[in-house]
Write an enzyme that holds these catalytic residues in place. Structure first.
Site, mmCIF file in Angstrom:
data_model
loop_
_atom_site.group_PDB
_atom_site.id
_atom_site.type_symbol
_atom_site.label_atom_id
_atom_site.label_comp_id
_atom_site.label_asym_id
_atom_site.label_seq_id
_atom_site.Cartn_x
_atom_site.Cartn_y
_atom_site.Cartn_z
ATOM 1 N N CYS A 113 18.717 -16.375 -13.477
ATOM 2 C CA CYS A 113 18.822 -15.378 -12.403
ATOM 3 C C CYS A 113 19.494 -15.920 -11.144
ATOM 4 O O CYS A 113 19.872 -15.145 -10.264
ATOM 5 C CB CYS A 113 17.446 -14.811 -12.079
ATOM 6 S SG CYS A 113 16.738 -13.929 -13.475
ATOM 7 N N HIS A 249 18.108 -11.421 -5.050
ATOM 8 C CA HIS A 249 17.975 -11.178 -6.493
ATOM 9 C C HIS A 249 16.880 -10.134 -6.685
ATOM 10 O O HIS A 249 15.862 -10.150 -5.989
ATOM 11 C CB HIS A 249 17.622 -12.484 -7.209
ATOM 12 C CG HIS A 249 17.220 -12.272 -8.627
ATOM 13 N ND1 HIS A 249 18.001 -11.548 -9.507
ATOM 14 C CD2 HIS A 249 16.112 -12.656 -9.322
ATOM 15 C CE1 HIS A 249 17.387 -11.505 -10.672
ATOM 16 N NE2 HIS A 249 16.240 -12.162 -10.593
ATOM 17 N N ASN A 279 15.625 -5.844 -13.367
ATOM 18 C CA ASN A 279 16.152 -7.199 -13.166
ATOM 19 C C ASN A 279 17.357 -7.412 -14.088
ATOM 20 O O ASN A 279 17.199 -7.497 -15.303
ATOM 21 C CB ASN A 279 15.041 -8.211 -13.462
ATOM 22 C CG ASN A 279 15.481 -9.655 -13.254
ATOM 23 O OD1 ASN A 279 16.663 -9.941 -13.071
ATOM 24 N ND2 ASN A 279 14.523 -10.567 -13.269
HETATM 25 N N1 COA Z 1 1.812 -2.460 -18.368
HETATM 26 C C1 COA Z 1 0.477 -2.499 -18.199
HETATM 27 N N2 COA Z 1 -0.208 -3.634 -18.044
HETATM 28 C C2 COA Z 1 0.495 -4.782 -18.054
HETATM 29 C C3 COA Z 1 1.888 -4.806 -18.220
HETATM 30 C C4 COA Z 1 2.538 -3.572 -18.397
HETATM 31 N N3 COA Z 1 3.886 -3.482 -18.560
HETATM 32 N N4 COA Z 1 2.307 -6.082 -18.174
HETATM 33 C C5 COA Z 1 1.216 -6.850 -17.980
HETATM 34 N N5 COA Z 1 0.127 -6.061 -17.920
HETATM 35 C C6 COA Z 1 -1.265 -6.464 -17.744
HETATM 36 C C7 COA Z 1 -1.532 -7.870 -18.202
HETATM 37 O O1 COA Z 1 -1.722 -7.910 -19.604
HETATM 38 C C8 COA Z 1 -2.798 -8.184 -17.460
HETATM 39 O O2 COA Z 1 -3.876 -7.607 -18.139
HETATM 40 P P1 COA Z 1 -5.285 -8.365 -18.276
HETATM 41 O O3 COA Z 1 -5.759 -8.545 -16.864
HETATM 42 O O4 COA Z 1 -6.085 -7.442 -19.085
HETATM 43 O O5 COA Z 1 -4.957 -9.673 -18.970
HETATM 44 C C9 COA Z 1 -2.614 -7.450 -16.141
HETATM 45 O O6 COA Z 1 -1.583 -6.472 -16.364
HETATM 46 C C10 COA Z 1 -2.216 -8.347 -14.988
HETATM 47 O O7 COA Z 1 -1.171 -9.192 -15.447
HETATM 48 P P2 COA Z 1 -0.433 -10.128 -14.477
HETATM 49 O O8 COA Z 1 0.645 -10.844 -15.216
HETATM 50 O O9 COA Z 1 -1.406 -10.955 -13.690
HETATM 51 O O10 COA Z 1 0.215 -9.041 -13.500
HETATM 52 P P3 COA Z 1 1.062 -9.251 -12.231
HETATM 53 O O11 COA Z 1 0.504 -8.485 -11.125
HETATM 54 O O12 COA Z 1 1.380 -10.709 -12.003
HETATM 55 O O13 COA Z 1 2.421 -8.534 -12.631
HETATM 56 C C11 COA Z 1 4.612 -9.132 -13.381
HETATM 57 C C12 COA Z 1 3.156 -8.941 -13.751
HETATM 58 C C13 COA Z 1 5.350 -9.636 -14.609
HETATM 59 C C14 COA Z 1 5.179 -7.809 -12.945
HETATM 60 C C15 COA Z 1 4.700 -10.148 -12.246
HETATM 61 O O14 COA Z 1 3.957 -11.281 -12.548
HETATM 62 C C16 COA Z 1 6.119 -10.588 -11.949
HETATM 63 O O15 COA Z 1 6.931 -9.815 -11.500
HETATM 64 N N6 COA Z 1 6.380 -11.880 -12.132
HETATM 65 C C17 COA Z 1 7.649 -12.469 -11.823
HETATM 66 C C18 COA Z 1 8.653 -11.964 -12.763
HETATM 67 C C19 COA Z 1 9.975 -12.470 -12.436
HETATM 68 O O16 COA Z 1 10.347 -12.458 -11.303
HETATM 69 N N7 COA Z 1 10.658 -12.916 -13.456
HETATM 70 C C20 COA Z 1 11.986 -13.289 -13.401
HETATM 71 C C21 COA Z 1 12.240 -14.327 -12.379
HETATM 72 S S1 COA Z 1 13.876 -14.158 -12.015
#
Ligand code: COA
Length: 322
Positions: A113, A249, A279
């Protein structure tokens, strides 16, 4: 002294738009969850026969038109991608062929990214040292091909597209500074395990798709983007209030808001496309730039801060007078 400046921008998004609701029949998720946790409403997905170089080419042509140059002026092509058409030749060479440009350097940059920042940094150095005078700098990605459509933690996050700029030699900056960084110790927090030298293995099909520890990436991204913004501001002897636009980004609206808060920038001064594009990895900054230039928000003479964070981890920034 020679500097580089952005002479024109271009973008391309595939025709097919995929809404959050469409994921509700694929995995256990909801439009509400995706909007709340990421800010994403929809994304574009490449057609089956549409490749990274096809999208890069379309964005490049638009940037060339906007810059008022011709393909014969282009003497460098740097294409940031982690989803190239082929193992080799590079997608940059495929774009070069389609543009009927011959013999200038053309190569891909692989920094996930942060790829566009790396590509910009490289092209800027070529121009400042007299190695090129008119560079095409492109970010293009087809992440739909490396998404595990059964993994709700990643499949909702990404989209396809391409963005491009023409970077030209100039007596005035342009690019004041570009900063590229990496720390490979975090490689497994965000990766596609399968590659060429590790061997293809059809049994481990999931190894061909994105795997991510989302919340760890999230925390690291927020801290690192704050640090890179401070480095860029201090390195150029400017103040936060001098920045007209943050063009970050586009991974997650919550990450973007945290970055804006640290810069004390109101969200009206931040270009946000994650809601419409999701993204698009190395395409996201040039796509966002192109959107805000074409809709008239970003004007000539304004000061822009680009910043990115991605797999590797890699991260980077650039301070740019548009
Ligand atoms: N729909 C519903 N629930 C979802 C889900 C979806 N699409 N994706 C994850 N969950 C659930 C998880 O399973 C978890 O459930 P649990 O508590 O029962 O285990 C819960 O939501 C929380 O997951 P978590 O990963 O802690 O959520 P979060 O608030 O961190 O959000 C992201 C998840 C992926 C959106 C977030 O972590 C993120 O944006 N991370 C960075 C991603 C990124 O920038 N990546 C590229 C870098 S360039």
């Amino acid at each position: 002294m020679t500097f580089s400046r952005i002479a024109g921008t271009g973008g391309y998004l595939p025709e097919r738009v995929m809404t959050n609701e469409e994921f509700e029949s694929l995995v256990e998720t909801s439009d509400e969850w995706i909007r709340e946790r990421t800010g994403i409403k929809r994304r574009h997905v490449a057609a089956e026969d549409e490749t990274t170089s096809d999208m890069a080419l379309a964005a490049a042509r638009r940037a060339i038109d906007a810059a008022g140059v011709t393909t014969s002026d282009v003497d460098l092509i740097v294409l940031a991608t982690t989803t190239p058409d082929k193992v080799f030749p590079s997608s940059a060479c495929l774009v070069q062929r389609q543009l009927d440009i011959h013999d200038c350097p053309a190569f891909d940059v692989h920094a996930a990214c942060s790829g566009f920042i790396y590509a910009l940094d490289i092209a800027d150095r070529f121009i400042r040292t007299g190695g090129a005078a008119c560079a095409l700098v492109i970010g293009a990605e087809t992440y739909s091909r490396i998404i595990d459509w059964n993994d709700r933690g990643t499949c909702v996050l990404f989209g396809d597209g391409a963005g491009a700029i023409v970077l030209q030699a100039s007596d005035e900056p342009g690019i004041y500074s570009a900063h590229s960084h990496a720390d490979g110790q975090f490689a497994e927090l965000l990766h596609v395990p399968q590659g060429i030298s590790t061997g293809y293995d059809v049994v481990r099909a999931e190894a061909a798709f994105i795997q991510m520890k989302g919340n760890e990436v999230f925390r690291k991204a927020v801290g690192t983007l704050g640090a890179i913004a401070r480095e860029t501001i201090a390195g150029n002897g400017i103040e936060k209030k001098d920045i007209n636009w943050l063009v970050p980004h586009q991974a997650n609206l919550r990450i973007i808001k945290a970055a804006a808060k640290k810069l004390e920038l109101p969200m009206e001064r931040v270009v946000v496309t994650v809601d419409e594009h999701a993204n698009t990895s190395s395409a996201s900054i040039p796509l966002a730039l192109d959107v805000a230039v074409r809709d008239g928000r970003i004007k000539r003479g304004e000061l822009l801060l680009f910043e990115a964070f991605g797999a590797g981890f890699t991260w980077g920034s650039a301070l740019v007078r548009y």
